[in-house]
Design an enzyme around this catalytic site. Structure first.
Site, mmCIF file in Angstrom:
data_model
loop_
_atom_site.group_PDB
_atom_site.id
_atom_site.type_symbol
_atom_site.label_atom_id
_atom_site.label_comp_id
_atom_site.label_asym_id
_atom_site.label_seq_id
_atom_site.Cartn_x
_atom_site.Cartn_y
_atom_site.Cartn_z
ATOM 1 N N HIS A 1 6.204 -14.824 -7.334
ATOM 2 C CA HIS A 1 5.984 -13.144 -7.551
ATOM 3 C C HIS A 1 7.934 -12.588 -7.691
ATOM 4 C CE1 HIS A 1 5.169 -9.249 -4.981
ATOM 5 N NE2 HIS A 1 4.189 -9.139 -6.351
ATOM 6 N N HIS B 1 10.168 -2.813 -8.935
ATOM 7 C CA HIS B 1 8.985 -2.445 -8.281
ATOM 8 C C HIS B 1 8.709 -0.496 -7.723
ATOM 9 C CE1 HIS B 1 5.649 -1.963 -5.361
ATOM 10 N NE2 HIS B 1 5.441 -2.875 -5.826
#
Length: 260
Positions: free
Chosen positions: A23, A65
């Site tokens: 991730h 993000h």
């Protein structure tokens, strides 16, 4: 699935992606979505990574993000409001630790060079600034198609935003796509089929035997995020899911054996 949707879905042969996916590069062990994180994830043996891609004000595809800059850089405001030159000067490492002070935000182009040179695979989450869903989906897909042109295994494009995936489908229909689902919403399964997706990438808590069977019966793969506990990983493996995205590159080896 109707015949039109089946025709528009491009499935990589034999599903070439590994079960374990790191991730944002290396989870929480390095500053997320930086080249340092991807290098660290690779050092732990991972072959595939997830990243978040968005657009700068002048159209550069870069990795971050959040919509805002504050959490993971020393900048302020909305990342999509700045040109790439300004974004490239930000410190994207000090927030994590002194070890990574001065680490910069990378472009998708830079990450592609790293992955292609080392034989790594990528899951690119299209993470648009609100209001730029279609523009971001189109830009990410076009660039990915150019960067991975001729590559044996293309990147997997995913998004929570159907409009972003629809734009990606139009711009580069040959690239595989996956719908991200955090909470069930009416029509998510049908939307994944309509978009020609090859996978559904869901919050791991959403998977049960019936949902896995439903998705598999349509010829789609079942991927999960963000799996950081051994019990959750074992449950997903028992269900027969196809991909596990994890922060714990220190806990799970890429062959699925716990390091603990």
């Amino acid at each position: 699935m109707n015949s039109a949707n089946a025709t528009s879905k491009t499935t990589p042969p034999d599903w070439p992606y590994p079960l374990w996916i790191a991730h944002r590069g290396a989870g929480k062990l390095a500053p997320e979505n930086t080249l340092a994180a991807f290098r660290l994830g690779a050092a732990h043996g991972y072959r595939m990574f997830e990243c978040d891609a968005k657009l700068s004000a002048d159209g550069e595809v870069f990795l971050m993000h959040d919509a805002s800059l504050e959490r993971t850089t020393n900048g302020q405001g909305n990342g999509g409001d700045l040109p790439w030159h300004a974004l490239s000067l930000l410190d994207a490492g000090s927030w994590h630790s002194r070890t990574y002070a001065g680490e910069t935000l990378p472009t998708l182009h830079a990450l592609a060079r790293f992955c292609l040179a080392n034989g790594h695979l990528l899951n690119i989450e299209i993470k648009p600034i609100p209001g730029t869903e279609s523009a971001t989906g189109e830009a990410v897909a076009r660039l990915a198609a150019q960067l991975w042109h001729g590559a044996q295994v293309p990147p997997l494009l995913t998004s929570f935003k159907p409009d972003a995936l629809a734009a990606a489908q139009t711009a580069a229909p040959e690239l595989p796509r996956g719908l991200l689902v955090d909470t069930p919403w009416t029509g998510w399964f049908e939307k994944a089929q309509e978009l020609g997706c090859v996978a559904v990438v869901a919050n791991y808590a959403l998977w049960d035997a019936a949902t896995v069977a439903r998705v598999h019966s349509a010829g789609l793969k079942c991927l999960s995020y963000t799996v950081n506990d051994d019990w959750a990983a074992q449950h997903l493996l028992a269900l027969g899911t196809d991909g596990i995205i994890t922060d714990r590159v220190d806990l799970f080896s890429p062959n699925g054996v716990s390091r603990a």
